[in-house]
Design an enzyme around this catalytic site. Structure first.
Site, PDB file in Angstrom:
ATOM      1  CD  GLU A 213      -4.667  -8.015   1.887  1.00 37.96           C
ATOM      2  OE1 GLU A 213      -5.550  -7.331   2.439  1.00 37.96           O
ATOM      3  OE2 GLU A 213      -3.460  -7.739   1.937  1.00 37.96           O
TER       4      GLU A 213
ATOM      5  CD  GLU B 203      -2.785  -1.377   2.401  1.00 42.53           C
ATOM      6  OE1 GLU B 203      -2.817  -0.454   3.226  1.00 42.53           O
ATOM      7  OE2 GLU B 203      -3.452  -2.422   2.520  1.00 42.53           O
TER       8      GLU B 203
END
Ligand code: G3I
Length: 368
Positions: A279, A168
């Site tokens: 995810e 991220e």
């Protein structure tokens, strides 16, 4: 009267006889199944999946919940530690590395012959307080950064298939998180934008074989961020920085646009990197309304969306680029959406009792 009784008894006797004859004929014509035929159990995800199929896992659940453990053993062939390899867990104090909890998961996976995907070396969240408060010049920061990566990658050398090296790094605005808000990254501020490239170089020095991934979320719903991620990894590739894969987290919901999902996968595939849907969960209750129980309609829409994503992955990602699909958590009861976002939701393919949901069958159908 007597005659009537004799007549009725005769009719009754004839009826009984005919039922008994029919039974005998049925037994002969339709014999009972042969119990010596071996019982073939229903096939599981890992047996049907044309690529690795994983779940993120946690050692407490693994130790205390037998249903969780059984489903994990039976259905999945890859695992990602949900939290236990994050920096706050693995280096809680300067140069004190604690692998106890992470190793519980790694040892379980090795014993059960499951692939292990490491998560995550460098992230601006889940940092130990000593890093958040660290005072030092750029050299001291670089040393801290490099030491963390190389110690952890070195420790697990030979045991893991891949690592999320940087997680991220791109903000929702498509920028590099170079700000002081809670969206900002301490790594970006202290080390400059090129810390991403250096993280990959350091990781490769510590393990020449493990696959190195950049992992992020929102590609399917934020084209600007998707583009920024693609530009980042293309730049790394152009410079021969060792990167092998791209993780699309895929935290989506039943309303997420299919066109957006397809586009994100197609653009990511063009980088030539391995693609990990890393995810996945598909929320039913993104608006956080009071939802005691999912409706049949919601469960059906969730089934269709899981089917759609798995089919898109199978059809759009060339075999050589398929690293696999990982679900974030195992059953609805242990989803981060409940514990972390504090929202009552049912985003996974196993319900709160670890029974298969319609979405489970969506995934199975997507494999075909
Ligand atoms: O274990 C402690 C417990 O001892 C303590 O009492 C409690 C009080 O806050 O916290 C517990 O730890 C929490 C941990 O989850 C286990 O439940 C942390 O506070 C909490 O921050 C942590 O949240 C995790 C979050 O990342 C932040 O690290 C979620 O479980 C985890 O699912 C989530 O995963 C992230 C991926 O790493 C990156 N992509 C997004 C994804 C979802 O946010």
């Amino acid at each position: 009267m007597n005659k009537l009784i004799i007549f009725l008894s005769t009719i009754f006797a004839i009826m009984l006889l005919s039922v008994s004859c029919k039974k005998n004929i049925d037994t002969v014509q339709n014999p009972k199944p042969d119990n010596s035929t071996p019982f073939v159990p229903e096939q599981t995800l890992k047996e049907k999946a044309p690529f690795p199929i994983g779940a993120s896992i946690d050692p407490t659940h693994l130790k205390t919940n037998l249903r969780y453990k059984n489903v994990l053993i039976k259905e999945f062939n890859s695992i990602t530690p949900e939290n236990m390899m994050k920096m706050n867990m693995i280096q809680p104090a300067p140069n004190r590395f604690d692998y106890t909890k992470a190793d519980e998961l790694v040892n379980f996976a090795i014993q059960d012959k499951k692939r292990i995907h490491g998560h995550a070396l460098i992230w601006h969240e889940s940092l130990p307080t000593w890093v958040q408060n660290f005072q030092g010049d750029s050299l001291a920061w670089e040393n801290l950064f490099k030491t963390h990566i190389q110690t952890v990658v070195g420790y697990y050398k030979g045991k893991l298939a891949g690592w999320d090296v940087v997680n991220e790094a791109i903000g929702n605005d498509g920028g590099t998180r170079n700000d002081n808000t809670n969206q900002g990254s301490i790594w970006r501020r202290k080390l400059g934008a090129d810390y991403v490239a250096r993280a990959f170089l350091y990781a490769r020095q510590a393990d020449p074989d493990v696959l190195l991934f950049y992992n992020d979320y929102g590609q399917e719903s934020n084209p600007k961020k998707l583009q920024a991620i693609i530009s980042l990894v293309q730049d790394l590739k152009r410079r021969n920085i060792p990167i092998d894969g791209l993780g699309l987290q895929m935290h989506i919901d039943i309303n997420t646009s299919e066109a957006g999902i397809n586009y994100a996968i197609q653009e990511s595939v063009k980088t030539g990197l391995k693609i990990h849907i890393s995810e996945i969960d598909i929320a039913l209750n993104p608006s956080n309304s009071t939802l005691e129980k999912p409706t049949a309609e919601m469960l059906e829409r969730q089934r269709q969306k899981y089917l759609m994503v798995v089919r898109a992955y199978k059809n759009l990602v060339p075999k050589a680029q398929q690293y696999g699909i990982t679900q974030w958590n195992v059953g609805d009861a242990d989803s981060w959406i409940r514990s972390y976002l504090k929202r009552n939701d049912f985003p996974l393919i196993f319900d709160v009792n670890y029974d298969r949901k319609p979405s489970y069958y969506g995934v199975l159908e997507g494999f075909k």
